[in-house]
Design an enzyme around this catalytic site. Sequence first.
Site, PDB file in Angstrom:
ATOM      1  N   ASP A  84       0.859  -1.169   0.062  1.00  9.66           N
ATOM      2  CA  ASP A  84       0.042  -0.067   0.042  1.00  9.66           C
ATOM      3  C   ASP A  84       0.897   1.345   0.036  1.00  9.66           C
ATOM      4  O   ASP A  84       1.916   1.173   0.498  1.00  9.66           O
ATOM      5  CB  ASP A  84      -0.774  -0.075   1.323  1.00  9.66           C
ATOM      6  CG  ASP A  84      -1.947  -1.081   1.236  1.00  9.66           C
ATOM      7  OD1 ASP A  84      -1.922  -1.824   0.316  1.00  9.66           O
ATOM      8  OD2 ASP A  84      -2.652  -1.177   2.092  1.00  9.66           O
ATOM      9  N   ASP A  85       0.298   2.532  -0.293  1.00  5.30           N
ATOM     10  CA  ASP A  85       0.698   3.693  -0.121  1.00  5.30           C
ATOM     11  C   ASP A  85       1.709   3.972  -1.268  1.00  5.30           C
ATOM     12  O   ASP A  85       2.307   5.512  -1.074  1.00  5.30           O
ATOM     13  CB  ASP A  85       1.089   4.017   1.156  1.00  5.30           C
ATOM     14  CG  ASP A  85       0.127   3.760   2.237  1.00  5.30           C
ATOM     15  OD1 ASP A  85      -1.083   3.534   1.721  1.00  5.30           O
ATOM     16  OD2 ASP A  85       0.603   3.656   3.484  1.00  5.30           O
ATOM     17  N   HIS A 135      -5.627   2.889  -4.586  1.00 10.50           N
ATOM     18  CA  HIS A 135      -5.626   3.031  -3.233  1.00 10.50           C
ATOM     19  C   HIS A 135      -6.078   4.554  -2.807  1.00 10.50           C
ATOM     20  O   HIS A 135      -5.723   5.269  -1.672  1.00 10.50           O
ATOM     21  CB  HIS A 135      -4.196   2.974  -2.765  1.00 10.50           C
ATOM     22  CG  HIS A 135      -4.178   2.743  -1.048  1.00 10.50           C
ATOM     23  ND1 HIS A 135      -5.035   1.903  -0.614  1.00 10.50           N
ATOM     24  CD2 HIS A 135      -3.530   3.378  -0.246  1.00 10.50           C
ATOM     25  CE1 HIS A 135      -4.686   1.854   0.785  1.00 10.50           C
ATOM     26  NE2 HIS A 135      -3.755   2.815   1.025  1.00 10.50           N
ATOM     27  N   HIS A 236       3.499  -2.297   3.278  1.00  8.91           N
ATOM     28  CA  HIS A 236       3.665  -1.040   2.751  1.00  8.91           C
ATOM     29  C   HIS A 236       5.006  -0.806   2.007  1.00  8.91           C
ATOM     30  O   HIS A 236       5.908  -1.380   2.398  1.00  8.91           O
ATOM     31  CB  HIS A 236       3.511   0.112   3.827  1.00  8.91           C
ATOM     32  CG  HIS A 236       2.071  -0.005   4.483  1.00  8.91           C
ATOM     33  ND1 HIS A 236       1.789  -1.101   5.477  1.00  8.91           N
ATOM     34  CD2 HIS A 236       1.005   0.585   4.265  1.00  8.91           C
ATOM     35  CE1 HIS A 236       0.794  -1.068   5.804  1.00  8.91           C
ATOM     36  NE2 HIS A 236       0.129   0.092   5.234  1.00  8.91           N
TER      37      HIS A 236
END
Length: 751
Positions: A84-85, A135, A236
């Site tokens: 993620d991110d 996302h 992440h």
Amino acid sequence: MRRPEPRAHWALLALVLVFVLALLCLNGYVTHAGAEGTGQPVPDTAAPAAPTAVTGGAPVQRIAADGTVTTRGMPAKTIALTFDDGPDPAWTPAILDVLDRHRARATFFMLGAQINEHRDLVRRAHDEGHEIGSHTFTHVPAAHTAPWLLRAELSLTSNAIAAATGVRPVLMRPPYSSEPDAITGTDYDGLRHIADAGYLVVLADHDTDDWRRPGATAIARAATPARGAGAVVMLHDSGGDRSQTVAALDLLIPQLQREGYRFVTVSEALRLGSAPRATAGERWRGTAVRLAQRAGGWLAGAMTVLMVTAVALAAIRLAVQVWAARRHRRRIRGQQQVPRAHLGRVTVVVPAYNEAANIAETVRSLVGSDYPDLDVIVVDDGSTDGTADIVERLRLPRVHVIRQANAGKPAALNTGVRHAHGEVLILVDGDTVFAPDAVGRLIQPLRDPRVGAVSGNTKVANRGGLLGRWQHLEYVIGFNLDRRMFDIARCMPTVPGAIGAFRRAAIRDIGGVSDDTLAEDTDLTMAIIRAGWRVVYEPDAIAWTEAPATLRQLWRQRYRWCYGTMQAMWKHRRALAQRGAAGRLGRRGLSYLLLFQVLLPLSAPLVDVYGLYGLLFLPVGKAAAVWAGFTAVQVATAGYALYLDRERFGPLWSLPLQQILYRQLMYLVVVQSAVMALLGGRLRWQRMTRTGAATAHAEATARAVAPARATPYHAQVTARRLTSNHLPGPPNSRPERYPEDTMTGARWPVN
């Protein structure tokens, strides 16, 4: 032929400012400027629970329009690593290298804003067989975001992925989500909106909490599924130091591969097929937003540099002004110890065009001067309001009226100079009222044979109302800081038309008053300096003038001043490369005018836009502190100028309000003048309507301050009275006759 003033540039300026504000706002939104410390939203414990099909289901969920929930999990011994991110320029490449080394594929849930910043990383991940999911664009919590904004975030991210990879994403992971059993009722509402946009929602079987940095071994342990089970693992690749995540992958992947696990994308594990191809419109929109985002970031950086530069220049300017003012004040105090000298006959030339409101008091104030040897020549330049008749009816001694057809202010000045008898000349506007001791004080610097001109101290008479107070403060600051600094630097660019003394030889040297520009006083002063003469400032020689009483009048006056100053700067531009006095004028005076009266005012609209951007995206307290700091410095500067000029501090309260209207008007004047200069336009003389305010104010002020400021002039005259023959000129003065062919000027049209 006069060209009409342009109008389209105002619409163009407004469009440019709106465009700049839009780019800055996009940058502010993308970077979440001012949102530090918001963290993960607090769960709404009062909200109803999410459906059991969601909280008890598998991590990949499809929510139908009627609320039906279908979930699927990973097959046995199948791991879907998800990150993620990202993308992140430091950690995403490191993670891709680890995945490539172990021949593993993963799914990256990326932020649209980050995709636009690091498109090459997205393409690399896609080309190496990894899957790209959404996302959101700026990491907004789906459960706490308005539906329209969430739709916009999803659309922007989809277009960003389309522009980078050529495909449209079908998977979406909400920010701040975790495992299915952590979904609340409020979260479920956000999931419904995401599903309505056509996405499959991907949660996690194992949330490693790697963002807490518990250690590579702990991360690998948290990502390991029960023996033989498949899993979606949340990790992440951005948002901080991800070195432990990279190290954990090197522990996890080989270990599970030895146990027979395979690492694939979510779509590959669930046999969802290839992602759909993006349309040309989606790719084009993604590219357009990316370019706008990059431009907004560059613009924000450039504006920050501009602001820092402007603040630094303002600080340096203020420091130099204060230093110069203190030094000039000490010098003036030393000169005041020397008795005032009689410099022979002084001739005052008053060019007048429709000055019926003030001309009588102007002439009376001159005749009432304490200087004993004074002539006044009023040149009526074709007035239609009986200006000359008013002067003649006064029947004052030593006052002469010359009537001529309307030919322009420079021509009127030249006519008066031709008829003058003294070697010392004072050029005065027809709306100016002199203090009783102004003439005697004004001419004293001419005792120095190197001085060719002297600037007096002009004050605003009509100070009532905000506009009057603002102009009063502007005059006081300009005369008591700028002119003192110019005097010390020996580069005085302007002796104001309201009160200025000149040596006849200096005017003779330059061929008279030129009509080449609308700012004949600035042009005249610059020419005198370039001819080798010094120009100084005498702060105690005071005269009152009537300032514009309306915004329209103020605009017209300042427009003419600004445009004329630009003309004079261009006319004398060669002084930049000259030596001596001309070089000082060019490299000090013209550079100062160009920087602080042209370039910085031209950039002021952008600064205001940046200020609005700061109000929208910076913490309110921080923005207020910056504005208060600027205002405090301005108030302190104005207060020091008032102190130097022995003025009351009362008008200071109005200074903060100047930023609301007056400052904008002044920089718009510069914008209009610059446009006209670039287009080669011509301005006609903009005459201000007079009300006689200077007369009323000067009468009261003169009675109040004159006794305290000076004793009668005759008591201070030196024993040796100088005649005009005793006034030496500089080495380069020429004895030839005043050139008659330079005395004509452009017409001074009726308003």
